[in-house]
Design an enzyme around this catalytic site. Structure first.
Site, mmCIF file in Angstrom:
data_model
loop_
_atom_site.group_PDB
_atom_site.id
_atom_site.type_symbol
_atom_site.label_atom_id
_atom_site.label_comp_id
_atom_site.label_asym_id
_atom_site.label_seq_id
_atom_site.Cartn_x
_atom_site.Cartn_y
_atom_site.Cartn_z
ATOM 1 N N GLU A 1 28.621 40.843 42.554
ATOM 2 C CA GLU A 1 27.184 41.390 42.269
ATOM 3 C C GLU A 1 26.521 41.076 43.657
ATOM 4 O O GLU A 1 26.781 40.169 44.282
ATOM 5 C CB GLU A 1 26.420 40.823 41.216
ATOM 6 C CG GLU A 1 26.074 39.340 41.012
ATOM 7 C CD GLU A 1 24.965 38.583 41.537
ATOM 8 O OE1 GLU A 1 24.183 39.450 42.085
ATOM 9 O OE2 GLU A 1 24.805 37.362 41.013
ATOM 10 N N ARG B 1 24.513 29.756 38.079
ATOM 11 C CA ARG B 1 25.264 30.581 37.158
ATOM 12 C C ARG B 1 25.018 32.171 37.442
ATOM 13 O O ARG B 1 24.798 33.034 36.815
ATOM 14 C CB ARG B 1 25.032 30.401 35.841
ATOM 15 C CG ARG B 1 25.125 28.901 35.491
ATOM 16 C CD ARG B 1 25.038 28.782 33.767
ATOM 17 N NE ARG B 1 26.341 29.546 33.130
ATOM 18 C CZ ARG B 1 27.429 28.860 32.974
ATOM 19 N NH1 ARG B 1 27.626 27.749 33.701
ATOM 20 N NH2 ARG B 1 28.473 29.613 32.460
ATOM 21 N N CYS C 1 32.481 38.997 48.270
ATOM 22 C CA CYS C 1 33.555 38.356 48.289
ATOM 23 C C CYS C 1 33.686 37.009 49.118
ATOM 24 O O CYS C 1 34.494 36.298 48.707
ATOM 25 C CB CYS C 1 34.497 39.559 49.263
ATOM 26 S SG CYS C 1 33.746 39.829 50.923
ATOM 27 N N HIS D 1 35.859 42.033 54.678
ATOM 28 C CA HIS D 1 36.294 41.409 53.615
ATOM 29 C C HIS D 1 36.909 40.265 53.814
ATOM 30 O O HIS D 1 37.459 39.772 55.048
ATOM 31 C CB HIS D 1 37.277 42.347 52.830
ATOM 32 C CG HIS D 1 37.645 42.090 51.447
ATOM 33 N ND1 HIS D 1 36.625 41.636 50.585
ATOM 34 C CD2 HIS D 1 38.990 41.879 50.675
ATOM 35 C CE1 HIS D 1 37.325 41.257 49.363
ATOM 36 N NE2 HIS D 1 38.630 41.368 49.566
ATOM 37 N N ASP E 1 42.733 37.340 45.626
ATOM 38 C CA ASP E 1 41.357 37.983 45.911
ATOM 39 C C ASP E 1 40.863 38.293 44.544
ATOM 40 O O ASP E 1 41.205 38.896 43.782
ATOM 41 C CB ASP E 1 41.738 39.255 46.846
ATOM 42 C CG ASP E 1 40.598 40.074 47.037
ATOM 43 O OD1 ASP E 1 39.394 39.544 46.841
ATOM 44 O OD2 ASP E 1 40.541 41.286 47.327
#
Length: 273
Positions: free
Chosen positions: A64, A89, A94, A132, A147
């Site tokens: 997110e 939480r 990435c 990434h 990943d």
């Protein structure tokens, strides 16, 4: 050919410092719904442990970018990642998701290197370097590319020792990227994480996305600018997708119920120009 790739002895362990290993291990496993018994090396092969951990994280910690649209810069510091995802939480992108996973796997006895990658664009070119981040995981003479931070998809594939330091093309259900064969410290992703958090050219600033994936379905809630929220459920076996619009007054309840994210007001797509 330039500098040789850095190895773990060049500061990788320091870049993941935080809680003592045992305390962090227990907190990480609890966050992804596992116990030490679930990942006992006496009972499981290393491949099985990796599968359990990556699958559990994918099903419990969402991919997110909500904090980016709340004008927060993604902080790749290990303590910040731990505080956000374990204590708070929340999910992340990435650098956060794979950074947390790498530290979790280290606490379970695996050797892990963080590898840079560039994401393929629609017209065939690649985005910026370090756009990434993935993990190269080692146990003895076995190696894997792992990943858990690519748009709700997951990769866990055996590789050779040579492939760790060689570009690899990876295609998933959510896109394609190419690793750069270089190991980095976590803090070396700080500049690109700032760019991902602020640039109108970054893929995370154009829309909101929140996605979580279990063994059978991927559930994604997304919103583009001047669009309503859409909730999409994708069957991972058949590929069939079902989408429906989510009204603003239901967004917070959906985030809490499906993604475990507690917000008081619905997120809004920010403008970065």
């Amino acid at each position: 050919m330039g500098e040789q790739p850095r190895t773990q002895s060049a500061g990788f362990e320091r870049s993941l410092a935080g809680r003592p290993d045992v305390a962090f291990r227990d907190a990480y496993l609890a966050r992804i719904g596992l116990t030490t018994a679930d990942v006992s090396r006496s009972d499981l092969d290393d491949q099985e442990i990796l599968e359990r951990v990556t699958r559990a994280q994918l099903a419990t910690i969402p991919f997110e970018n909500l904090t980016i649209h709340n004008r927060c810069i993604v902080d790749v510091g290990p303590v910040a990642i731990e505080h956000k995802i374990i204590d708070g939480r929340r999910g992340g992108i990435c650098y956060e998701l794979n950074g947390l996973m790498a530290r979790g796997l280290q606490s379970l006895g695996f050797d892990v290197l963080l590898i840079g990658a560039a994401v393929a664009r629609d017209h065939g070119t690649f985005g910026p370097a370090l756009g990434h981040m993935v993990a190269a995981v080692t146990s003895g003479d076995r190696h894997w590319l792992a990943d858990n931070g690519f748009g709700g998809s997951s990769v866990l594939t055996p590789i050779s020792a040579q492939q760790i330091h060689t570009p690899i093309d990876i295609t998933t259900s959510t896109g394609r990227y190419r690793t750069d064969g270089t190991a980095y410290r976590l803090d070396e992703f700080s500049d690109i994480a700032h760019w991902q958090s602020t640039s109108p050219e970054a893929r995370f600033t154009a829309s909101i996305v929140c996605s979580i994936t279990d063994d059978t379905h991927r559930i994604t809630m997304s919103r583009g600018r001047s669009e309503p929220f859409t909730l999409t459920r994708t069957d991972l076996v058949s590929g069939r997708r079902h989408s429906r619009t989510i009204t603003d007054d239901a967004v917070c309840a959906v985030l809490d119920d499906l993604f475990g994210i507690s917000l008081e007001i619905p997120p809004v797509v920010a403008r970065f120009r």
